[in-house]
Design a protein around this motif. Sequence first.
Motif, mmCIF file in Angstrom:
data_model
loop_
_atom_site.group_PDB
_atom_site.id
_atom_site.type_symbol
_atom_site.label_atom_id
_atom_site.label_comp_id
_atom_site.label_asym_id
_atom_site.label_seq_id
_atom_site.Cartn_x
_atom_site.Cartn_y
_atom_site.Cartn_z
ATOM 1 N N ARG A 174 52.137 31.690 49.918
ATOM 2 C CA ARG A 174 51.439 32.613 50.823
ATOM 3 C C ARG A 174 51.104 33.932 50.128
ATOM 4 O O ARG A 174 50.057 34.522 50.372
ATOM 5 C CB ARG A 174 52.258 32.843 52.083
ATOM 6 N N VAL A 223 47.944 33.522 48.055
ATOM 7 C CA VAL A 223 46.756 33.576 48.913
ATOM 8 C C VAL A 223 46.485 35.015 49.352
ATOM 9 O O VAL A 223 45.338 35.471 49.346
ATOM 10 C CB VAL A 223 46.909 32.636 50.133
ATOM 11 N N ARG A 258 43.046 37.044 48.688
ATOM 12 C CA ARG A 258 42.284 37.602 49.823
ATOM 13 C C ARG A 258 42.125 39.119 49.690
ATOM 14 O O ARG A 258 41.068 39.664 50.009
ATOM 15 C CB ARG A 258 42.959 37.246 51.141
ATOM 16 N N ASP A 308 39.232 40.295 47.770
ATOM 17 C CA ASP A 308 37.933 40.109 48.417
ATOM 18 C C ASP A 308 36.951 39.352 47.519
ATOM 19 O O ASP A 308 35.821 39.789 47.294
ATOM 20 C CB ASP A 308 37.354 41.469 48.838
ATOM 21 N N PRO A 331 34.929 30.288 49.036
ATOM 22 C CA PRO A 331 34.868 29.553 50.310
ATOM 23 C C PRO A 331 36.292 29.272 50.800
ATOM 24 O O PRO A 331 37.234 29.172 50.012
ATOM 25 C CB PRO A 331 34.164 28.241 49.941
ATOM 26 N N GLU A 332 36.455 29.153 52.102
ATOM 27 C CA GLU A 332 37.776 28.916 52.693
ATOM 28 C C GLU A 332 38.416 27.642 52.135
ATOM 29 O O GLU A 332 39.629 27.611 51.902
ATOM 30 C CB GLU A 332 37.681 28.846 54.220
ATOM 31 N N ASP A 333 37.634 26.590 51.902
ATOM 32 C CA ASP A 333 38.186 25.356 51.340
ATOM 33 C C ASP A 333 38.796 25.601 49.959
ATOM 34 O O ASP A 333 39.788 24.980 49.590
ATOM 35 C CB ASP A 333 37.112 24.271 51.231
ATOM 36 N N THR A 334 38.202 26.491 49.183
ATOM 37 C CA THR A 334 38.725 26.812 47.857
ATOM 38 C C THR A 334 40.062 27.532 47.969
ATOM 39 O O THR A 334 40.998 27.251 47.223
ATOM 40 C CB THR A 334 37.709 27.664 47.072
ATOM 41 N N VAL A 335 40.176 28.454 48.919
ATOM 42 C CA VAL A 335 41.436 29.171 49.142
ATOM 43 C C VAL A 335 42.514 28.185 49.591
ATOM 44 O O VAL A 335 43.665 28.256 49.144
ATOM 45 C CB VAL A 335 41.260 30.320 50.161
ATOM 46 N N GLU A 336 42.170 27.238 50.448
ATOM 47 C CA GLU A 336 43.134 26.234 50.897
ATOM 48 C C GLU A 336 43.588 25.352 49.733
ATOM 49 O O GLU A 336 44.771 25.005 49.634
ATOM 50 C CB GLU A 336 42.529 25.386 52.010
ATOM 51 N N GLU A 372 46.015 27.317 47.644
ATOM 52 C CA GLU A 372 47.323 27.378 48.287
ATOM 53 C C GLU A 372 48.102 26.076 48.074
ATOM 54 O O GLU A 372 49.289 26.092 47.737
ATOM 55 C CB GLU A 372 47.171 27.667 49.776
ATOM 56 N N PRO A 390 32.857 23.155 47.941
ATOM 57 C CA PRO A 390 34.113 22.466 48.238
ATOM 58 C C PRO A 390 33.948 20.962 48.042
ATOM 59 O O PRO A 390 32.834 20.444 48.066
ATOM 60 C CB PRO A 390 34.363 22.812 49.708
#
Length: 179
Positions: A27, A30, A34, A37, A41-46, A49, A137
Amino acid sequence: MTFRTPAPKSSSLRVPSDIGAVSSARRRVVAIVRAWDLPLPEDTVETLELLAGEVIANAVVHTGEDCRVTVSWDGTRVRLEAEDKEGDLLPQRASAGLDEESGRGMQLVAGLAQRWGSRPTTDGKAVWFEIDGCSPPPPRLPPAACEIDPSFGGAQRPVAVAEPGRGATGSSRTRVTAV
Protein backbone atom coordinates in the motif's frame (compact mmCIF):
# COMPACT_ATOMS: atom_id res chain seq x y z
CA MET A 1 -0.65 21.75 -26.01
CA THR A 2 2.69 20.13 -25.21
CA PHE A 3 3.04 17.01 -23.11
CA ARG A 4 5.79 17.20 -20.50
CA THR A 5 7.19 13.99 -19.11
CA PRO A 6 7.26 14.10 -15.30
CA ALA A 7 10.75 14.34 -13.82
CA PRO A 8 12.47 11.19 -12.55
CA LYS A 9 11.62 10.28 -8.96
CA SER A 10 12.71 7.69 -6.42
CA SER A 11 11.71 6.65 -2.90
CA SER A 12 12.79 3.81 -0.61
CA LEU A 13 11.31 2.08 2.40
CA ARG A 14 12.41 -0.65 4.77
CA VAL A 15 10.09 -3.65 5.17
CA PRO A 16 10.38 -5.65 8.42
CA SER A 17 10.91 -9.42 8.27
CA ASP A 18 7.28 -10.03 9.28
CA ILE A 19 5.03 -11.37 6.49
CA GLY A 20 2.27 -9.19 7.94
CA ALA A 21 4.28 -6.11 6.87
CA VAL A 22 3.98 -6.99 3.18
CA SER A 23 0.44 -5.65 2.70
CA SER A 24 1.38 -2.36 4.37
CA ALA A 25 4.49 -2.06 2.17
CA ARG A 26 2.44 -2.78 -0.94
CA ARG A 27 0.00 0.00 0.00
CA ARG A 28 2.89 2.38 0.70
CA VAL A 29 4.31 1.73 -2.78
CA VAL A 30 0.95 2.65 -4.31
CA ALA A 31 0.68 5.75 -2.08
CA ILE A 32 4.14 6.88 -3.20
CA VAL A 33 3.27 6.49 -6.88
CA ARG A 34 -0.09 8.25 -6.45
CA ALA A 35 1.60 11.14 -4.61
CA TRP A 36 3.90 11.60 -7.60
CA ASP A 37 0.78 12.20 -9.74
CA LEU A 38 2.09 10.08 -12.61
CA PRO A 39 0.14 9.54 -15.84
CA LEU A 40 -0.67 5.91 -14.98
CA PRO A 41 -3.92 4.15 -15.86
CA GLU A 42 -5.65 2.59 -12.85
CA ASP A 43 -5.02 -0.93 -14.23
CA THR A 44 -1.28 -0.18 -14.23
CA VAL A 45 -1.39 0.93 -10.58
CA GLU A 46 -3.29 -2.26 -9.68
CA THR A 47 -0.68 -4.37 -11.49
CA LEU A 48 2.08 -2.49 -9.66
CA GLU A 49 0.39 -3.24 -6.33
CA LEU A 50 -0.01 -6.95 -7.13
CA LEU A 51 3.57 -7.42 -8.31
CA ALA A 52 5.02 -5.34 -5.47
CA GLY A 53 3.30 -7.67 -3.01
CA GLU A 54 4.72 -10.73 -4.72
CA VAL A 55 8.31 -9.49 -4.91
CA ILE A 56 8.32 -8.06 -1.37
CA ALA A 57 6.76 -11.23 0.07
CA ASN A 58 9.42 -13.35 -1.64
CA ALA A 59 12.19 -11.21 -0.15
CA VAL A 60 10.73 -11.45 3.37
CA VAL A 61 9.60 -15.10 3.33
CA HIS A 62 12.60 -16.68 1.63
CA THR A 63 15.25 -14.81 3.63
CA GLY A 64 13.55 -14.39 7.01
CA GLU A 65 15.02 -10.89 7.13
CA ASP A 66 13.88 -7.37 6.39
CA CYS A 67 14.31 -5.92 2.92
CA ARG A 68 14.70 -2.52 1.32
CA VAL A 69 12.19 -1.57 -1.37
CA THR A 70 12.94 1.19 -3.87
CA VAL A 71 10.30 2.45 -6.27
CA SER A 72 11.36 4.82 -9.03
CA TRP A 73 9.99 6.62 -12.08
CA ASP A 74 12.26 7.50 -14.99
CA GLY A 75 9.71 9.46 -16.98
CA THR A 76 8.28 6.47 -18.86
CA ARG A 77 8.18 3.51 -16.49
CA VAL A 78 7.89 2.52 -12.85
CA ARG A 79 10.60 0.26 -11.47
CA LEU A 80 10.41 -1.56 -8.15
CA GLU A 81 13.39 -3.27 -6.53
CA ALA A 82 13.26 -5.44 -3.42
CA GLU A 83 16.76 -5.79 -2.02
CA ASP A 84 17.57 -8.54 0.49
CA LYS A 85 20.67 -10.05 2.06
CA GLU A 86 20.52 -13.48 0.41
CA GLY A 87 22.62 -13.33 -2.75
CA ASP A 88 22.63 -17.07 -3.37
CA LEU A 89 18.82 -17.41 -3.60
CA LEU A 90 18.04 -16.15 -7.10
CA PRO A 91 14.35 -15.94 -8.05
CA GLN A 92 12.96 -18.80 -10.06
CA ARG A 93 9.61 -19.40 -11.68
CA ALA A 94 8.25 -22.49 -9.98
CA SER A 95 5.50 -24.66 -11.32
CA ALA A 96 2.70 -24.87 -8.78
CA GLY A 97 -0.14 -27.35 -8.74
CA LEU A 98 -3.75 -26.20 -8.75
CA ASP A 99 -4.17 -26.88 -5.02
CA GLU A 100 -0.89 -25.32 -3.86
CA GLU A 101 -1.09 -22.04 -1.97
CA SER A 102 2.21 -20.60 -3.19
CA GLY A 103 4.67 -20.85 -6.05
CA ARG A 104 3.07 -18.52 -8.60
CA GLY A 105 4.59 -15.16 -7.64
CA MET A 106 7.39 -15.06 -10.18
CA GLN A 107 5.01 -16.40 -12.85
CA LEU A 108 2.82 -13.36 -12.21
CA VAL A 109 5.82 -11.04 -12.39
CA ALA A 110 7.02 -12.63 -15.63
CA GLY A 111 3.54 -12.46 -17.15
CA LEU A 112 2.53 -8.93 -16.14
CA ALA A 113 5.74 -6.86 -15.97
CA GLN A 114 7.29 -5.54 -19.17
CA ARG A 115 10.75 -6.42 -17.82
CA TRP A 116 12.05 -8.14 -14.69
CA GLY A 117 15.19 -9.72 -13.31
CA SER A 118 17.67 -9.71 -10.47
CA ARG A 119 21.05 -8.20 -9.85
CA PRO A 120 23.74 -8.74 -7.24
CA THR A 121 24.20 -6.06 -4.58
CA THR A 122 26.96 -5.46 -2.05
CA ASP A 123 25.08 -7.42 0.63
CA GLY A 124 22.91 -9.80 -1.42
CA LYS A 125 20.60 -9.31 -4.37
CA ALA A 126 17.81 -7.12 -5.70
CA VAL A 127 14.82 -8.52 -7.57
CA TRP A 128 13.25 -5.90 -9.81
CA PHE A 129 10.45 -5.39 -12.30
CA GLU A 130 9.36 -2.55 -14.55
CA ILE A 131 5.93 -1.48 -15.73
CA ASP A 132 5.54 0.99 -18.58
CA GLY A 133 3.59 4.04 -17.52
CA CYS A 134 1.94 4.85 -20.81
CA SER A 135 1.29 1.35 -22.12
CA PRO A 136 -2.30 0.24 -22.49
CA PRO A 137 -3.59 -2.13 -19.81
CA PRO A 138 -3.65 -5.85 -20.59
CA PRO A 139 -6.72 -6.87 -22.57
CA ARG A 140 -9.73 -8.21 -20.69
CA LEU A 141 -10.66 -11.82 -21.27
CA PRO A 142 -13.58 -12.48 -23.57
CA PRO A 143 -16.63 -14.03 -21.86
CA ALA A 144 -15.80 -17.39 -23.45
CA ALA A 145 -12.56 -17.46 -21.43
CA CYS A 146 -14.44 -17.20 -18.13
CA GLU A 147 -16.65 -19.53 -16.16
CA ILE A 148 -19.09 -18.99 -13.33
CA ASP A 149 -17.63 -20.09 -10.00
CA PRO A 150 -20.40 -20.95 -7.50
CA SER A 151 -17.90 -21.07 -4.62
CA PHE A 152 -17.43 -17.29 -5.02
CA GLY A 153 -21.07 -16.30 -5.13
CA GLY A 154 -21.41 -16.89 -8.86
CA ALA A 155 -18.59 -14.50 -9.81
CA GLN A 156 -16.76 -15.05 -13.08
CA ARG A 157 -13.20 -16.32 -12.96
CA PRO A 158 -10.70 -16.81 -15.77
CA VAL A 159 -9.96 -20.28 -17.06
CA ALA A 160 -6.83 -21.45 -18.85
CA VAL A 161 -6.46 -19.86 -22.26
CA ALA A 162 -4.06 -21.09 -24.91
CA GLU A 163 -3.14 -19.54 -28.21
CA PRO A 164 -4.02 -21.60 -31.29
CA GLY A 165 -1.36 -24.23 -31.84
CA ARG A 166 0.08 -23.92 -28.32
CA GLY A 167 -0.71 -25.64 -25.06
CA ALA A 168 -1.94 -23.70 -22.04
CA THR A 169 1.60 -23.87 -20.63
CA GLY A 170 3.37 -23.00 -23.90
CA SER A 171 6.15 -20.49 -24.10
CA SER A 172 3.99 -17.61 -25.26
CA ARG A 173 3.29 -14.77 -22.83
CA THR A 174 -0.47 -14.74 -22.44
CA ARG A 175 -1.77 -11.98 -20.21
CA VAL A 176 -4.66 -13.01 -18.03
CA THR A 177 -6.65 -10.46 -16.06
CA ALA A 178 -9.34 -11.42 -13.59
CA VAL A 179 -12.77 -10.21 -14.61
